[in-house]
Design a protein around this motif. Sequence first.
Motif, short mmCIF file in Angstrom:
data_model
loop_
_atom_site.label_atom_id
_atom_site.label_comp_id
_atom_site.label_asym_id
_atom_site.label_seq_id
_atom_site.Cartn_x
_atom_site.Cartn_y
_atom_site.Cartn_z
N ARG A 177 26.80 31.95 53.68
CA ARG A 177 26.61 32.06 52.26
C ARG A 177 25.71 32.98 51.77
N ALA A 178 24.55 33.15 52.73
CA ALA A 178 23.42 33.81 52.57
C ALA A 178 23.51 35.25 52.56
N LEU A 179 24.71 35.54 53.32
CA LEU A 179 25.00 36.80 53.86
C LEU A 179 26.25 37.50 53.01
N THR A 180 26.65 36.59 51.94
CA THR A 180 27.71 37.00 50.98
C THR A 180 27.71 37.12 49.58
N CYS A 181 28.29 38.24 49.18
CA CYS A 181 28.20 38.76 47.88
C CYS A 181 29.75 38.57 47.22
N CYS A 182 29.89 38.19 46.19
CA CYS A 182 31.24 38.59 45.50
C CYS A 182 31.15 39.31 44.31
N PHE A 183 32.19 39.84 43.86
CA PHE A 183 32.53 40.53 42.84
C PHE A 183 33.33 39.72 41.43
N THR A 184 33.07 40.22 40.38
CA THR A 184 34.01 39.74 39.10
C THR A 184 33.67 40.47 38.05
N GLY A 185 34.95 40.87 37.55
CA GLY A 185 34.73 41.64 36.34
C GLY A 185 36.06 41.73 35.43
N HIS A 186 35.99 42.51 34.06
CA HIS A 186 37.01 42.61 33.51
C HIS A 186 38.41 43.21 34.03
N ARG A 187 39.43 42.91 33.61
CA ARG A 187 40.74 43.74 34.03
C ARG A 187 40.62 45.10 33.50
N GLU A 188 40.31 45.18 32.52
CA GLU A 188 40.20 46.45 31.78
C GLU A 188 38.81 47.08 31.78
N PHE B 70 31.78 40.28 51.68
CA PHE B 70 31.95 40.68 50.40
C PHE B 70 33.37 40.11 49.70
N GLY B 71 33.35 39.11 48.98
CA GLY B 71 34.37 38.73 48.29
C GLY B 71 35.02 39.27 47.27
N VAL B 72 36.22 39.57 47.07
CA VAL B 72 36.72 40.00 45.85
C VAL B 72 37.97 39.34 45.38
N GLY B 73 37.98 39.23 44.10
CA GLY B 73 39.23 38.64 43.42
C GLY B 73 40.74 39.09 43.53
N GLY B 74 40.74 40.34 43.79
CA GLY B 74 42.01 41.10 43.82
C GLY B 74 42.51 41.26 42.54
N ALA B 75 42.14 41.19 41.33
CA ALA B 75 42.63 41.43 39.95
C ALA B 75 42.71 42.98 39.84
N ILE B 76 43.49 43.53 38.61
CA ILE B 76 43.58 44.79 38.25
C ILE B 76 41.79 44.87 37.63
N GLY B 77 41.60 46.34 37.65
CA GLY B 77 39.98 46.32 37.03
C GLY B 77 39.00 46.52 37.85
N PHE B 78 38.17 45.92 37.43
CA PHE B 78 36.89 45.84 38.33
C PHE B 78 37.03 45.43 39.67
#
Length: 177
Positions: free
Chosen positions: A4-15, A43-51
């Motif tokens: 967990r200490a070596l992990t970053c996630c991303f989150t953001g708007h679809r537009e 690096f964890g990414v949510g897979g949505a359109i946009g960010f």
Amino acid sequence: MEKRALTCCFTGHRELPIEKEGEIWQKTYIRVQQLLEQGVKYFGVGGAIGFDMLAAEGMLQVKTLNPQVKIILVLPFKGYQKYWLPGQQERAAKIERQVDKIVYYCDRPSRAAFLIRDRHLVDESAYCIGYCTRSTGGTAYTLRYAEKQGLKVWNIGKELKEPKEDSEKLRISRSLI
């Protein structure tokens, strides 16, 4: 060291504002570089359109120079992209072919699946890079949740000091830069 200490996630708007995609990625990349220097490699990414797509495509480029980087795509459920436009589906499929791991967090489609996916991304991370320009919605909720869980959070939307959104100037992200 705990993963967990070596992990970053991303989150953001679809537009995203199409004219700012390059700047959004550049600000994101600065934070990614800082994390890489600290030894962060997941690096964890949510897979949505946009960010999410912008971050995933950018991280795939980062990985070419930093092979220790591992990209985990965390999707809410199988087939959630089936109503996307064909070009969006192709872009998502290209990302899926290149990431290190894909996790489907729920067995069935539901609104709750997105919330569960976002919480999982945060719960498995020590850092969160987001792009948020509104105080409501899923991205704002996820960033507040990340802060509440003690993650180091960067909001690229605030760093850009964007004026209030004008929905006519927004367009779904189509390219990395």
